[in-house]
Motif scaffolding. Structure first.
Motif, PDB file in Angstrom:
ATOM      1  N   ASP A   6       0.802  -1.212   0.000  1.00  0.00           N
ATOM      2  CA  ASP A   6       0.000   0.000   0.000  1.00  0.00           C
ATOM      3  C   ASP A   6       0.840   1.270   0.000  1.00  0.00           C
ATOM      4  OD1 ASP A   6      -2.199  -1.611   0.111  1.00  0.00           O
ATOM      5  OD2 ASP A   6      -2.411  -1.471   2.300  1.00  0.00           O
ATOM      6  N   LEU A   7       2.136   1.198   0.208  1.00  0.00           N
ATOM      7  CA  LEU A   7       2.984   2.382   0.303  1.00  0.00           C
ATOM      8  C   LEU A   7       3.188   2.991  -1.082  1.00  0.00           C
ATOM      9  CD1 LEU A   7       5.709   1.148   2.816  1.00  0.00           C
ATOM     10  CD2 LEU A   7       3.846   2.728   3.247  1.00  0.00           C
ATOM     11  N   PRO A   8       3.135   4.332  -1.152  1.00  0.00           N
ATOM     12  CA  PRO A   8       3.379   4.975  -2.442  1.00  0.00           C
ATOM     13  C   PRO A   8       4.873   4.951  -2.785  1.00  0.00           C
ATOM     14  CG  PRO A   8       2.904   6.608  -0.764  1.00  0.00           C
ATOM     15  CD  PRO A   8       2.732   5.265  -0.137  1.00  0.00           C
ATOM     16  N   GLU A   9       5.180   5.111  -4.074  1.00  0.00           N
ATOM     17  CA  GLU A   9       6.569   5.063  -4.509  1.00  0.00           C
ATOM     18  C   GLU A   9       7.167   6.452  -4.562  1.00  0.00           C
ATOM     19  OE1 GLU A   9       7.828   2.398  -7.299  1.00  0.00           O
ATOM     20  OE2 GLU A   9       6.368   0.888  -6.760  1.00  0.00           O
ATOM     21  N   ASP A  10       6.365   7.493  -4.479  1.00  0.00           N
ATOM     22  CA  ASP A  10       6.844   8.860  -4.530  1.00  0.00           C
ATOM     23  C   ASP A  10       7.371   9.254  -3.146  1.00  0.00           C
ATOM     24  OD1 ASP A  10       7.326  11.443  -5.276  1.00  0.00           O
ATOM     25  OD2 ASP A  10       5.255  12.090  -4.957  1.00  0.00           O
ATOM     26  N   ILE A  11       8.553   9.926  -3.116  1.00  0.00           N
ATOM     27  CA  ILE A  11       9.185  10.292  -1.854  1.00  0.00           C
ATOM     28  C   ILE A  11       8.346  11.330  -1.118  1.00  0.00           C
ATOM     29  CG2 ILE A  11      11.190  11.456  -0.859  1.00  0.00           C
ATOM     30  CD1 ILE A  11      12.892  10.064  -2.895  1.00  0.00           C
ATOM     31  N   GLU A  12       7.770  12.275  -1.788  1.00  0.00           N
ATOM     32  CA  GLU A  12       6.942  13.297  -1.150  1.00  0.00           C
ATOM     33  C   GLU A  12       5.695  12.664  -0.538  1.00  0.00           C
ATOM     34  OE1 GLU A  12       7.599  16.467  -0.522  1.00  0.00           O
ATOM     35  OE2 GLU A  12       9.566  16.042  -1.386  1.00  0.00           O
ATOM     36  N   ALA A  13       5.127  11.731  -1.223  1.00  0.00           N
ATOM     37  CA  ALA A  13       3.947  11.051  -0.686  1.00  0.00           C
ATOM     38  C   ALA A  13       4.328  10.243   0.559  1.00  0.00           C
ATOM     39  CB  ALA A  13       3.326  10.156  -1.749  1.00  0.00           C
ATOM     40  N   LEU A  14       5.510   9.638   0.538  1.00  0.00           N
ATOM     41  CA  LEU A  14       5.988   8.882   1.705  1.00  0.00           C
ATOM     42  C   LEU A  14       6.208   9.823   2.892  1.00  0.00           C
ATOM     43  CD1 LEU A  14       8.480   6.307   0.182  1.00  0.00           C
ATOM     44  CD2 LEU A  14       6.360   5.814   1.361  1.00  0.00           C
ATOM     45  N   ARG A  15       6.796  11.002   2.620  1.00  0.00           N
ATOM     46  CA  ARG A  15       7.003  11.970   3.695  1.00  0.00           C
ATOM     47  C   ARG A  15       5.668  12.413   4.281  1.00  0.00           C
ATOM     48  NH1 ARG A  15      11.676  15.594   1.008  1.00  0.00           N
ATOM     49  NH2 ARG A  15      13.395  14.221   1.594  1.00  0.00           N
ATOM     50  N   ALA A  16       4.716  12.690   3.455  1.00  0.00           N
ATOM     51  CA  ALA A  16       3.397  13.114   3.927  1.00  0.00           C
ATOM     52  C   ALA A  16       2.751  12.016   4.767  1.00  0.00           C
ATOM     53  CB  ALA A  16       2.508  13.483   2.738  1.00  0.00           C
ATOM     54  N   LEU A  17       2.899  10.764   4.310  1.00  0.00           N
ATOM     55  CA  LEU A  17       2.343   9.626   5.059  1.00  0.00           C
ATOM     56  C   LEU A  17       3.032   9.493   6.417  1.00  0.00           C
ATOM     57  CD1 LEU A  17       0.349   7.264   4.957  1.00  0.00           C
ATOM     58  CD2 LEU A  17       2.167   5.889   3.960  1.00  0.00           C
ATOM     59  N   ALA A  18       4.363   9.666   6.463  1.00  0.00           N
ATOM     60  CA  ALA A  18       5.107   9.559   7.717  1.00  0.00           C
ATOM     61  C   ALA A  18       4.686  10.665   8.679  1.00  0.00           C
ATOM     62  CB  ALA A  18       6.600   9.612   7.451  1.00  0.00           C
ATOM     63  N   LEU A  19       4.515  11.908   8.159  1.00  0.00           N
ATOM     64  CA  LEU A  19       4.070  13.012   9.002  1.00  0.00           C
ATOM     65  C   LEU A  19       2.667  12.769   9.556  1.00  0.00           C
ATOM     66  CD1 LEU A  19       5.372  16.156   7.090  1.00  0.00           C
ATOM     67  CD2 LEU A  19       6.056  15.372   9.343  1.00  0.00           C
ATOM     68  N   ASP A  20       1.805  12.242   8.721  1.00  0.00           N
ATOM     69  CA  ASP A  20       0.439  11.930   9.148  1.00  0.00           C
ATOM     70  C   ASP A  20       0.444  10.885  10.268  1.00  0.00           C
ATOM     71  OD1 ASP A  20      -2.398  12.098   9.018  1.00  0.00           O
ATOM     72  OD2 ASP A  20      -2.383  10.191   7.895  1.00  0.00           O
ATOM     73  N   GLN A  21       1.263   9.859  10.081  1.00  0.00           N
ATOM     74  CA  GLN A  21       1.353   8.801  11.103  1.00  0.00           C
ATOM     75  C   GLN A  21       1.936   9.343  12.414  1.00  0.00           C
ATOM     76  OE1 GLN A  21       0.200   5.674  11.037  1.00  0.00           O
ATOM     77  NE2 GLN A  21      -0.664   6.078   9.008  1.00  0.00           N
ATOM     78  N   SER A  22       2.952  10.221  12.324  1.00  0.00           N
ATOM     79  CA  SER A  22       3.547  10.762  13.550  1.00  0.00           C
ATOM     80  C   SER A  22       2.559  11.675  14.271  1.00  0.00           C
ATOM     81  CB  SER A  22       4.849  11.499  13.242  1.00  0.00           C
ATOM     82  OG  SER A  22       4.585  12.668  12.484  1.00  0.00           O
ATOM     83  N   ARG A  23       1.705  12.421  13.514  1.00  0.00           N
ATOM     84  CA  ARG A  23       0.678  13.248  14.151  1.00  0.00           C
ATOM     85  C   ARG A  23      -0.341  12.376  14.884  1.00  0.00           C
ATOM     86  NH1 ARG A  23       0.050  16.265   9.032  1.00  0.00           N
ATOM     87  NH2 ARG A  23       1.722  17.781   9.090  1.00  0.00           N
ATOM     88  N   LYS A  24      -0.746  11.298  14.240  1.00  0.00           N
ATOM     89  CA  LYS A  24      -1.696  10.381  14.884  1.00  0.00           C
ATOM     90  C   LYS A  24      -1.094   9.789  16.154  1.00  0.00           C
ATOM     91  CE  LYS A  24      -4.295   8.956  10.791  1.00  0.00           C
ATOM     92  NZ  LYS A  24      -4.578   7.853   9.888  1.00  0.00           N
TER      93      LYS A  24
END
Length: 174
Positions: A6-24
């Motif tokens: 399910d992980l995106p291959e784009d680095i920016e999308a990965l960063r956004a996903l990591a930030l979202d997870q850290s906020r949660k």
């Protein structure tokens, strides 16, 4: 939970996903801290109620009662000082135990029972035993409308030959 597929291959999308997870995760940590604080607050309220309900009661002391207690202390202190000056102070633990609580009245009927041993031969050397004393126990027995004293005698025997054996019958059950 994200799977590897399910992980995106784009680095920016990965960063956004990591930030979202850290906020949660931070939100969960803040919520857990708030829950811990709420639990602690409620526990302190419960403790306060328990102290109020089961704590020490405030007792009011009458000044006259306090004076009586002080007089008793002064009397005991004076007696202790007098005994110390006289040199006759005796610690409380050194007094012998009082075993005789008074004899039973002589006018009561007494029924004697003698508990004796069967064999009056010395268990060590086989010599003859002679009586060297006895234990006498009196107890009050109540029969409806009458009182009587039950006396149990248990002779003690000793050997004249070896002088080391003392024999006595065991006491009966009361």
């Amino acid at each position: 939970m994200l799977m590897e597929a399910d992980l995106p291959e784009d680095i920016e999308a990965l960063r956004a996903l990591a930030l979202d997870q850290s906020r949660k995760l931070a939100d969960v940590t803040v919520a857990k801290g708030e829950a811990d604080a709420e639990i602690e607050r409620l526990q302190s309220i419960i403790d306060a109620f328990m102290r109020h309900r089961f704590g020490r009661k405030s007792e009011q002391l009458d000044p006259d009662q306090l004076q009586l207690g002080l007089e008793d202390i002064e009397t005991a202190l004076g007696a202790a000082r007098a005994a110390r000056e006289a040199g006759t102070a005796q610690p409380k633990g050194d007094r012998p135990r009082k075993t005789n609580r008074g004899s039973l009245p002589a006018h009561l009927e007494r029924i004697e029972q003698i508990v004796d041993i069967d064999d009056k031969a010395c268990p060590c050397c086989g010599g003859g035993l002679h009586q060297i004393g006895e234990d006498v126990a009196e107890r009050l027995d109540v029969v409806p409308t009458t009182f009587r004293v039950m006396v149990t005698r248990r002779p003690r025997y000793g050997c004249r030959s070896c002088e080391s054996a003392v024999v006595q019958a065991p006491a009966p059950a009361r």
